[in-house]
Write an enzyme that holds these catalytic residues in place. Structure first.
Site, PDB file in Angstrom:
ATOM      1  N   ASP A 253     -11.965  -5.426   6.298  1.00  0.00           N
ATOM      2  CA  ASP A 253     -13.071  -5.032   5.432  1.00  0.00           C
ATOM      3  C   ASP A 253     -12.445  -4.687   4.081  1.00  0.00           C
ATOM      4  O   ASP A 253     -11.219  -4.641   3.942  1.00  0.00           O
ATOM      5  CB  ASP A 253     -13.840  -3.858   6.054  1.00  0.00           C
ATOM      6  CG  ASP A 253     -15.265  -3.799   5.509  1.00  0.00           C
ATOM      7  OD1 ASP A 253     -16.136  -3.230   6.191  1.00  0.00           O
ATOM      8  OD2 ASP A 253     -15.502  -4.339   4.414  1.00  0.00           O
ATOM      9  N   TRP A 254     -13.303  -4.469   3.121  1.00  0.00           N
ATOM     10  CA  TRP A 254     -12.856  -4.397   1.717  1.00  0.00           C
ATOM     11  C   TRP A 254     -12.200  -3.073   1.351  1.00  0.00           C
ATOM     12  O   TRP A 254     -12.641  -2.020   1.760  1.00  0.00           O
ATOM     13  CB  TRP A 254     -14.069  -4.649   0.816  1.00  0.00           C
ATOM     14  CG  TRP A 254     -14.267  -6.086   0.410  1.00  0.00           C
ATOM     15  CD1 TRP A 254     -14.501  -6.547  -0.852  1.00  0.00           C
ATOM     16  CD2 TRP A 254     -14.248  -7.251   1.233  1.00  0.00           C
ATOM     17  NE1 TRP A 254     -14.665  -7.901  -0.872  1.00  0.00           N
ATOM     18  CE2 TRP A 254     -14.497  -8.382   0.387  1.00  0.00           C
ATOM     19  CE3 TRP A 254     -14.057  -7.493   2.592  1.00  0.00           C
ATOM     20  CZ2 TRP A 254     -14.550  -9.697   0.871  1.00  0.00           C
ATOM     21  CZ3 TRP A 254     -14.102  -8.800   3.071  1.00  0.00           C
ATOM     22  CH2 TRP A 254     -14.354  -9.886   2.221  1.00  0.00           C
TER      23      TRP A 254
END
Ligand code: GLC
Length: 717
Positions: A253-254
């Protein structure tokens, strides 16, 4: 009805659902050869470029990773999200939980295909969707973005979406795993025993990988049993690759999705997104020099990414052998707009309809009061990563006026004087939640919010409506002759305070760009409501499992949602799978037959049930199959959904729905042998129109590995 004249419909038509899914037609032996030839030409620097994103911001809304011009390797160009392409303008579909309420896997496949096509038209080649985290508690801020509290339901909707979208682009089911709390998502640990993990929280991920060939997976921010998902070898290697045979790539995920360098790479994280913070040249060189990381690990992880690029025939402007579609032709095209409206119409759940107040009259002298600010607002869902902007959005006021025929519709803002409502034939109150009350929690950037107020998203501590919304409903219902509440929101809402004061209640979720038009057509009966709840609506907050939005450690087990309510014998306000209609259906003639070659993994059952529309108008039935076990040597929840099918029938129409029930769906995860076990015990098959209405029943005992004959109760006449 004689068997030959039966109109037998499969509840889940796998061939139809998976048609055109590019991943399921890949020649992996051929790809492996090509990839190894290509990898042999790559320098360490080129492999390192393949395992990280290009930068902290997207380029034209595309998040890029890898690629090498000299070697002719195209870059990944990733685009969110589960309700449409988050790149410029695009078709804003109803949120995923709304689409789950349709229980229509064919529809979900078509929505996945449409979103995949729009992503490809925008130059993307990876769709960062679907979100398939199980709705452990309806207070989760991103409940709107996932499908259901049930793993079977989530799995069916997820594979349908993926197979549709993978007609055009790769997908990335997320967030692997146990991401079901928003405010503490970056730090919390989902703590769970092996059986609950496999049977409840991973089963739908497994289906997306094994059945639909998900081309990538995105890891969750949180920990599982104390280890961040991005560096969790049990999840990323032992389960995902060794057990499930996953061939895709794993991206983080970011920003805070990658928590280490060597540890994450060794555990199986292939790409750090959106930019190198942990996978920088310096940190990689240091890890290699220290011996904590080896070049062959970088080779292995880069190969997972390059493998998919070769398998999907990735080029700068082509994917899956298809050149980039024309954006002007396909983005928000008429077909997708019509699909968005179909999804909205089918998603709306009629929860109460006293004295059959709905559908509304629309003769010339009918006077309708429409109350609430939300009736005249765009309310598409949260403003986090799944946000989509459409050029046109129909609001409730637009749709109700468009469908009202000769009736007059007068709108009252939330702060208007409502004493005059008594002069109207009916009052429709539009109330509920918005991005101000729930959504993805983004602590850094405040989500865009009108009027300068800040909207950070996050979890809901209580499932009740905000006081101002409850007050609006009460003020209207006190004066109006008859009151319909149209509820907007992304999950279960506690309605106990006011439900007895209103005649009708319609749950419309965040219904997408066509939601207003769909609402008008349902309220006036142009469309028969057919949605069923994908999440239990409890009577009170504390009827559900303990919920702490500040928790840093959350115990997961086999019980939540209807499984929790059944086990604790607590009646919900509205049960999982429930929804009313403007017509009525009779279910009959349950027949359960055993077949030994059900699928590659062995035998199974086929359950057939007759469906008859006994009402005066067309409508859709959603038939559900639940399985229970007794005399088991392990704890079993009271019942579990193991099949559902939707069938549209004209008045007096009939059909037979057939559920395939492979033995794999009857197994439990044996922690001793670390394998799925089909047990000698008594299995109970129940069929009906919701988790709380299962009139048809059959049982079958398995003893010494053999199945005894099926027993029906009551016995068929
Ligand atoms: C977010 C979300 C994830 C999304 C990603 C890119 O933090 O958790 O679902 O795909 O960032 O926008």
């Amino acid at each position: 009805m004689s068997p030959e004249s039966e109109n037998v419909l499969p509840a889940f038509d796998a061939d139809a659902i998976h048609a055109g899914n590019f991943a399921l037609g890949i020649d992996h032996e051929k790809v492996a050869r090509e990839v190894d030839t290509l990898m042999a030409r790559m320098s360490l620097a080129q492999k390192i470029h393949e395992i990280r994103g290009h930068g902290p911001l997207p380029a034209d809304s595309l998040w890029c990773a890898g690629g090498d011009e000299e070697l002719g390797i195209a870059a990944w160009r990733m685009v969110d999200g589960p309700r449409g392409a988050r790149a410029g303008v695009a078709t804003a579909f109803p949120v995923a939980i709304a689409r789950a309420a349709t229980f229509d896997v064919d529809l979900e496949r078509r929505v996945g295909m449409a979103i995949g096509l729009e992503v490809a038209a925008k130059g993307g080649n990876v769709l960062l969707a679907p979100t398939i985290n199980l709705l452990r508690h309806p207070g989760w801020g991103r409940a709107q973005e996932t499908y259901s509290e049930d793993t079977h339901h989530t799995g069916a909707m997820g594979v349908a979406f993926i197979s549709g979208a993978q007609n055009h682009v790769l997908t990335s089911p997320k967030h692997f795993a146990l991401n079901n709390l928003e405010n503490t998502r970056f730090e919390m640990s989902g703590d769970i025993d092996a059986r609950s993990l496999r049977e409840v929280y991973l089963r739908h991920f497994e289906r997306c990988v094994v059945e639909a060939g998900a081309a990538s997976v995105m890891t969750a921010y949180n920990k599982v049993n104390g280890t961040y998902c991005c560096q969790n070898p049990e999840l990323l290697q032992a389960i995902l690759r060794d057990d499930w045979g996953f061939r895709g790539f794993v991206e983080s995920d970011w920003y805070l999705g990658t928590r280490s360098t060597a540890r994450a790479l060794n555990a199986g994280l292939d790409i750090e997104m959106p930019a190198p913070y942990r996978f920088t040249d310096e940190k990689l060189e240091e890890a290699l020099a220290s011996g904590r990381l080896h070049e062959d690990t970088i080779h292995r992880n880069a190969r997972h990414s390059v493998y998919q690029k070769v398998a999907w025939q990735l080029e700068d402007d082509a994917v899956a052998g298809k050149t980039r579609p024309d954006a002007a032709r396909f983005v928000e095209c008429d077909e997708h707009v019509a699909l968005a409206r179909e999804a909205a119409e089918k998603s709306m759940v009629l929860l109460k309809n006293a004295a059959e107040l709905l559908p509304l009259e629309r003769t010339g002298d009918t006077r309708i009061a429409l109350v609430g600010d939300l009736a005249d607002e765009i309310n598409l869902g949260d403003r986090g990563s799944s946000m989509v902007t459409s050029t046109r959005v129909s609001k409730p006021l637009d749709g109700i006026r468009a469908a009202a025929g000769g009736a007059t519709v007068t709108h009252f803002a939330s702060d208007a004087d409502l004493t005059g409502l008594a002069d109207f034939d009916v009052c429709v109150v539009v109330a509920g939640l918005s991005y101000r009350d729930e959504g993805e929690f983004i602590p850094t950037a405040q989500q865009e919010a009108e009027g300068g107020d800040l909207a950070r998203g996050g979890d809901r501590e209580s499932l009740a409506l905000p006081a101002a919304q409850r007050d609006l409903i009460e003020r209207a219902a006190t004066v109006a002759r008859r009151t319909v509440v149209v509820l907007q929101g992304g999950s279960a809402i506690v309605v106990r305070d006011w439900i007895d004061d209103v005649e009708a209640l319609l749950m419309t979720w965040y219904a997408g760009r066509e939601g207003g038009l769909a609402l008008g057509r349902v309220l006036f009966g142009d469309v028969c409501p057919s949605g069923r709840l994908p999440v239990s609506f409890p009577r009170h907050d504390d009827d559900l499992l303990p919920w702490d939005v500040a928790a840093l450690s959350v115990e997961h087990d086999l019980l939540h949602g209807y499984r929790w309510l059944d086990h604790h014998a607590v009646a919900p306000e509205f049960p999982f799978g429930f929804g009313l209609s403007y017509t009525r259906f009779d279910l009959s003639e349950l027949r359960v037959t055993r077949s030994e070659d059900e699928d590659a993994s062995g035998g199974g059952f086929r359950c057939r049930v007759g469906v008859h529309n006994v009402g005066a108008r067309a409508g859709a039935a959603v038939v559900q199959l639940y399985v229970s076990c007794s005399d088991s040597r392990v704890f079993r929840v009271p019942k579990e959904l193991r099949g559902f099918g939707r069938v549209e029938l004209e008045a007096d129409g009939r059909a037979t729905l057939e559920f395939a029930l492979p033995d794999a769906d009857l197994c439990f995860w044996d922690v001793e042998t670390e394998s799925w076990q089909l047990e000698d015990c008594r299995y109970r098959f129940r069929v009906g129109s919701s988790s709380a209405d299962l009139p048809l029943e059959a049982t079958c005992r398995r003893a010494d590995g053999s199945w005894e004959s099926v027993v029906y109760s009551p016995s068929p006449q």
